[in-house]
Write a protein that holds these residues in place. Structure first.
Motif, PDB file in Angstrom:
ATOM      1  N   UNK A   1       0.775  -1.222  -0.104  1.00  0.00           N
ATOM      2  CA  UNK A   1      -0.063  -0.050  -0.178  1.00  0.00           C
ATOM      3  C   UNK A   1       0.879   1.060  -0.040  1.00  0.00           C
ATOM      4  N   UNK A   2       1.977   1.140   0.879  1.00  0.00           N
ATOM      5  CA  UNK A   2       2.848   2.250   0.888  1.00  0.00           C
ATOM      6  C   UNK A   2       3.554   2.590  -0.381  1.00  0.00           C
ATOM      7  N   UNK A   3       3.999   1.489  -1.410  1.00  0.00           N
ATOM      8  CA  UNK A   3       4.572   1.700  -2.668  1.00  0.00           C
ATOM      9  C   UNK A   3       3.581   2.325  -3.586  1.00  0.00           C
ATOM     10  N   UNK A   4       2.288   2.109  -3.604  1.00  0.00           N
ATOM     11  CA  UNK A   4       1.286   2.598  -4.397  1.00  0.00           C
ATOM     12  C   UNK A   4       1.109   4.161  -3.979  1.00  0.00           C
ATOM     13  N   UNK A   5       1.228   4.528  -2.890  1.00  0.00           N
ATOM     14  CA  UNK A   5       1.174   5.990  -2.630  1.00  0.00           C
ATOM     15  C   UNK A   5       2.544   6.679  -2.915  1.00  0.00           C
ATOM     16  N   UNK A   6       3.464   5.973  -2.812  1.00  0.00           N
ATOM     17  CA  UNK A   6       4.704   6.660  -3.269  1.00  0.00           C
ATOM     18  C   UNK A   6       4.703   6.912  -4.874  1.00  0.00           C
ATOM     19  N   UNK A   7       4.361   5.839  -5.578  1.00  0.00           N
ATOM     20  CA  UNK A   7       4.332   5.855  -6.745  1.00  0.00           C
ATOM     21  C   UNK A   7       3.488   7.072  -7.371  1.00  0.00           C
ATOM     22  N   UNK A   8       1.894   7.141  -6.595  1.00  0.00           N
ATOM     23  CA  UNK A   8       1.246   8.127  -7.018  1.00  0.00           C
ATOM     24  C   UNK A   8       1.671   9.475  -6.886  1.00  0.00           C
ATOM     25  N   UNK A   9       2.441   9.710  -5.834  1.00  0.00           N
ATOM     26  CA  UNK A   9       3.088  11.099  -5.383  1.00  0.00           C
ATOM     27  C   UNK A   9       4.079  11.261  -6.537  1.00  0.00           C
ATOM     28  N   UNK A  10       4.748  10.436  -6.869  1.00  0.00           N
ATOM     29  CA  UNK A  10       6.034  10.591  -7.784  1.00  0.00           C
ATOM     30  C   UNK A  10       5.580  10.797  -9.140  1.00  0.00           C
ATOM     31  N   UNK A  11       4.609  10.097  -9.472  1.00  0.00           N
ATOM     32  CA  UNK A  11       3.898  10.424 -10.885  1.00  0.00           C
ATOM     33  C   UNK A  11       3.205  11.696 -10.910  1.00  0.00           C
ATOM     34  N   UNK A  12       2.529  12.153  -9.809  1.00  0.00           N
ATOM     35  CA  UNK A  12       1.955  13.790  -9.775  1.00  0.00           C
ATOM     36  C   UNK A  12       2.985  14.676  -9.665  1.00  0.00           C
ATOM     37  N   UNK A  13       4.152  14.666  -8.997  1.00  0.00           N
ATOM     38  CA  UNK A  13       5.162  15.330  -9.002  1.00  0.00           C
ATOM     39  C   UNK A  13       5.882  15.566 -10.455  1.00  0.00           C
ATOM     40  N   UNK A  14       5.985  14.387 -11.172  1.00  0.00           N
ATOM     41  CA  UNK A  14       6.623  14.399 -12.423  1.00  0.00           C
ATOM     42  C   UNK A  14       5.480  15.006 -13.421  1.00  0.00           C
ATOM     43  N   UNK A  15       4.489  14.898 -13.333  1.00  0.00           N
ATOM     44  CA  UNK A  15       3.591  15.652 -14.097  1.00  0.00           C
ATOM     45  C   UNK A  15       3.484  17.180 -14.052  1.00  0.00           C
TER      46      UNK A  15
END
Length: 64
Positions: A1-15
């Motif tokens: 679950x933590x990995x999914x949250x981290x990936x979500x914020x990483x993608x949001x930051x990159x976009x």
């Protein structure tokens, strides 16, 4: 679950970074286009100068 949250914020930051980069690139290209137009049409550049200057101050035309 933590990995999914981290990936979500990483993608949001990159976009968000990509949008800021593309916006800056668009502004830069538009400013180059405006400078190109003003450089190739001196009468248009003079009309911009006359617009922004007060009516009491005029550049002498054709005097050396």
């Amino acid at each position: 679950m933590l990995l999914v949250i981290c990936i979500f914020y990483l993608v949001k930051c990159l976009l968000r970074s990509l949008v800021h980069f593309l916006t800056g690139l668009l502004v830069l290209l538009l400013s180059f286009k405006i400078l190109y137009i003003l450089n190739n049409t001196p009468l248009l550049g003079m009309s911009f100068c006359n617009y922004f200057l007060s009516s009491s101050f005029k550049f002498p035309m054709g005097e050396a």
